[in-house]
Design a protein around this motif. Structure first.
Motif, PDB file in Angstrom:
ATOM      1  N   GLU A  14       0.836  -1.210   0.000  1.00 43.77           N
ATOM      2  CA  GLU A  14       0.000   0.000   0.000  1.00 43.77           C
ATOM      3  C   GLU A  14       0.865   1.252   0.000  1.00 43.77           C
ATOM      4  O   GLU A  14       0.564   2.226  -0.685  1.00 43.77           O
ATOM      5  N   ALA A  15       1.943   1.227   0.757  1.00 43.39           N
ATOM      6  CA  ALA A  15       2.847   2.375   0.791  1.00 43.39           C
ATOM      7  C   ALA A  15       3.438   2.633  -0.590  1.00 43.39           C
ATOM      8  O   ALA A  15       3.479   3.771  -1.060  1.00 43.39           O
ATOM      9  N   VAL A  25       1.035   5.017   6.217  1.00 44.42           N
ATOM     10  CA  VAL A  25      -0.004   3.996   6.023  1.00 44.42           C
ATOM     11  C   VAL A  25      -0.477   3.470   7.375  1.00 44.42           C
ATOM     12  O   VAL A  25      -1.678   3.311   7.613  1.00 44.42           O
TER      13      VAL A  25
END
Length: 81
Positions: A14-15, A25
């Motif tokens: 996700e980062a 995050v």
């Protein structure tokens, strides 16, 4: 329970995807999980507003088209004076 490596991989992905740091995050996840009193009020207000758009008998107020028509009528009235 997920394995810690799986959790890290998910946060890391996700980062990278969002161009943020791992810490950013994690902070976002904490903020979403542990909402404060103001956040809870804001979320309840948003839910109430969304409910207005779903319920057939509810009226969220004047639409942008209604406002535009009212403004045009007011301008027309001023020009006719």
């Amino acid at each position: 329970m997920r394995h810690p490596a799986e959790r890290y991989a998910k946060v890391s992905e996700e980062a990278q995807r969002s161009g943020r740091s791992l810490a950013a995050v994690v902070r976002e996840a904490i903020d979403l999980r542990f909402v404060g009193e103001q956040d809870a009020v804001r979320m309840a207000s948003a839910a109430e507003l969304l409910a207005m758009t779903v319920e057939p008998d509810s009226d969220a107020g004047e639409s942008p088209a209604d406002l535009k028509d009212a403004y045009a009528a007011e301008l027309q009235h001023k020009f006719e004076r």
